[in-house]
Design a protein around this motif. Structure first.
Motif, PDB file in Angstrom:
ATOM      1  N   UNK A   1       0.731  -1.100  -0.012  1.00  0.00           N
ATOM      2  CA  UNK A   1       0.006  -0.042   0.042  1.00  0.00           C
ATOM      3  C   UNK A   1       0.803   1.288  -0.029  1.00  0.00           C
ATOM      4  N   UNK A   2       0.354   2.313  -0.646  1.00  0.00           N
ATOM      5  CA  UNK A   2       1.195   3.504  -0.726  1.00  0.00           C
ATOM      6  C   UNK A   2       0.672   4.452   0.335  1.00  0.00           C
ATOM      7  N   UNK A   3       1.756   4.737   1.135  1.00  0.00           N
ATOM      8  CA  UNK A   3       1.435   5.854   2.177  1.00  0.00           C
ATOM      9  C   UNK A   3       2.155   7.197   1.978  1.00  0.00           C
ATOM     10  N   UNK A   4       1.302   8.138   1.687  1.00  0.00           N
ATOM     11  CA  UNK A   4       2.152   9.500   1.249  1.00  0.00           C
ATOM     12  C   UNK A   4       2.136  10.354   2.591  1.00  0.00           C
ATOM     13  N   UNK A   5       3.088  11.175   2.931  1.00  0.00           N
ATOM     14  CA  UNK A   5       3.559  11.845   3.923  1.00  0.00           C
ATOM     15  C   UNK A   5       3.389  13.273   3.444  1.00  0.00           C
ATOM     16  N   UNK A   6       2.571  14.213   4.435  1.00  0.00           N
ATOM     17  CA  UNK A   6       2.356  15.698   4.069  1.00  0.00           C
ATOM     18  C   UNK A   6       2.927  16.305   5.461  1.00  0.00           C
ATOM     19  N   UNK A   7       3.308  17.588   5.298  1.00  0.00           N
ATOM     20  CA  UNK A   7       3.600  18.259   6.311  1.00  0.00           C
ATOM     21  C   UNK A   7       2.568  18.702   7.131  1.00  0.00           C
ATOM     22  N   UNK A   8       2.619  19.518   8.361  1.00  0.00           N
ATOM     23  CA  UNK A   8       1.314  20.013   9.146  1.00  0.00           C
ATOM     24  C   UNK A   8       0.325  20.916   8.039  1.00  0.00           C
ATOM     25  N   UNK A   9       0.887  21.575   7.130  1.00  0.00           N
ATOM     26  CA  UNK A   9       0.144  22.551   6.148  1.00  0.00           C
ATOM     27  C   UNK A   9      -0.259  21.846   4.971  1.00  0.00           C
ATOM     28  N   UNK A  10       0.115  20.585   4.906  1.00  0.00           N
ATOM     29  CA  UNK A  10      -0.795  19.993   3.698  1.00  0.00           C
ATOM     30  C   UNK A  10       0.515  19.881   2.597  1.00  0.00           C
ATOM     31  N   UNK A  11       1.566  20.201   2.643  1.00  0.00           N
ATOM     32  CA  UNK A  11       2.658  20.127   1.529  1.00  0.00           C
ATOM     33  C   UNK A  11       3.205  18.777   1.463  1.00  0.00           C
ATOM     34  N   UNK A  12       3.314  18.283   0.129  1.00  0.00           N
ATOM     35  CA  UNK A  12       3.907  16.793   0.073  1.00  0.00           C
ATOM     36  C   UNK A  12       5.377  16.636   0.460  1.00  0.00           C
ATOM     37  N   UNK A  13       5.576  15.820   1.220  1.00  0.00           N
ATOM     38  CA  UNK A  13       6.960  15.632   1.708  1.00  0.00           C
ATOM     39  C   UNK A  13       7.341  14.127   0.881  1.00  0.00           C
ATOM     40  N   UNK A  14       6.678  13.387   0.112  1.00  0.00           N
ATOM     41  CA  UNK A  14       6.805  12.257  -0.475  1.00  0.00           C
ATOM     42  C   UNK A  14       6.443  11.033   0.139  1.00  0.00           C
ATOM     43  N   UNK A  15       6.647   9.954  -0.426  1.00  0.00           N
ATOM     44  CA  UNK A  15       5.859   8.721   0.015  1.00  0.00           C
ATOM     45  C   UNK A  15       6.654   8.047   1.243  1.00  0.00           C
ATOM     46  N   UNK A  16       5.965   7.072   1.951  1.00  0.00           N
ATOM     47  CA  UNK A  16       6.623   6.798   3.101  1.00  0.00           C
ATOM     48  C   UNK A  16       7.572   5.320   2.531  1.00  0.00           C
ATOM     49  N   UNK A  17       8.573   5.068   2.461  1.00  0.00           N
ATOM     50  CA  UNK A  17       9.108   4.018   1.751  1.00  0.00           C
ATOM     51  C   UNK A  17       9.181   2.673   2.445  1.00  0.00           C
ATOM     52  N   UNK A  18       9.225   2.634   3.537  1.00  0.00           N
ATOM     53  CA  UNK A  18       9.239   1.235   4.159  1.00  0.00           C
ATOM     54  C   UNK A  18       8.375   1.044   5.354  1.00  0.00           C
ATOM     55  N   UNK A  19       7.138   0.996   5.038  1.00  0.00           N
ATOM     56  CA  UNK A  19       6.134   0.782   5.993  1.00  0.00           C
ATOM     57  C   UNK A  19       6.211  -0.749   6.630  1.00  0.00           C
ATOM     58  N   UNK A  20       6.827  -1.119   7.816  1.00  0.00           N
ATOM     59  CA  UNK A  20       6.616  -2.438   8.214  1.00  0.00           C
ATOM     60  C   UNK A  20       5.517  -2.886   8.522  1.00  0.00           C
ATOM     61  N   UNK A  21       4.649  -2.165   9.271  1.00  0.00           N
ATOM     62  CA  UNK A  21       3.221  -2.571   9.947  1.00  0.00           C
ATOM     63  C   UNK A  21       2.605  -1.506   9.932  1.00  0.00           C
TER      64      UNK A  21
END
Length: 172
Positions: A1-21
């Motif tokens: 599954x693709x998890x995207x990360x954003x800062x507190x203001x909603x600006x994209x920081x990229x994808x979460x590369x290694x989600x273990x669980x």
């Protein structure tokens, strides 16, 4: 599954590369949490966005983290809540509702936030009520509306055309 990360203001920081669980907990009592373990770091107030197995978008707000080192790499467990939690930061000084429907009360509670009010059904307990929101926050007001009218708050998220950020947040 693709998890995207954003800062507190909603600006994209990229994808979460290694989600273990990832453990997502949702219940009719309003519980909506995500506990995610990853190699790397997630910071408080960052947002995690993903599309679930049913094709619905979800957005979670990181409330706290625990980071440990394993083989020299940071392993972070992030404890997140549904992004409706951001409504707890919107202060309501004084708004009163007299013989008002759940929809009318919710419109007042969400005024000044980036949340849109969707379809609000008639309550299972009552269809009209006198509710006052005095020195409280928008999340508490929504919770009071749900308790008074016998409703459940349901959130939906819609990304923008590029799919890189959440464009609308709807509360029904």
């Amino acid at each position: 599954m693709r998890y995207m990360i954003f800062d507190r203001w909603g600006n994209p920081l990229g994808d979460l590369p290694y989600a273990i669980k990832a453990i997502r907990t949702r219940a009719t009592d309003g519980t909506d949490t995500l506990d995610i373990t990853t190699i790397g770091e997630i910071n408080k107030d960052e947002r995690i966005v993903f599309k679930d197995s049913m094709g619905r978008w979800a957005e979670y707000l990181c409330q706290s983290t625990q980071t440990a080192r394993a083989a020299g790499m940071p392993v972070t467990v992030a404890y997140c809540t549904g992004s409706i939690a951001e409504l707890s930061r919107t202060y309501i000084e004084d708004k009163r509702n007299r013989s008002a429907t759940a929809s009318a009360c919710a419109k007042k509670a969400l005024a000044g936030t980036r949340w849109i009010l969707g379809t609000v059904h008639d309550g299972t307990k009552t269809t009209e009520a006198d509710l006052a929101f005095y020195h409280t926050n928008a999340l508490s007001a929504i919770q009071d509306i749900c308790a008074t009218f016998g409703l459940e708050a349901v959130t939906t998220y819609q990304p923008d055309a590029t799919g890189t950020r959440i464009a609308t947040r709807t509360l029904s």
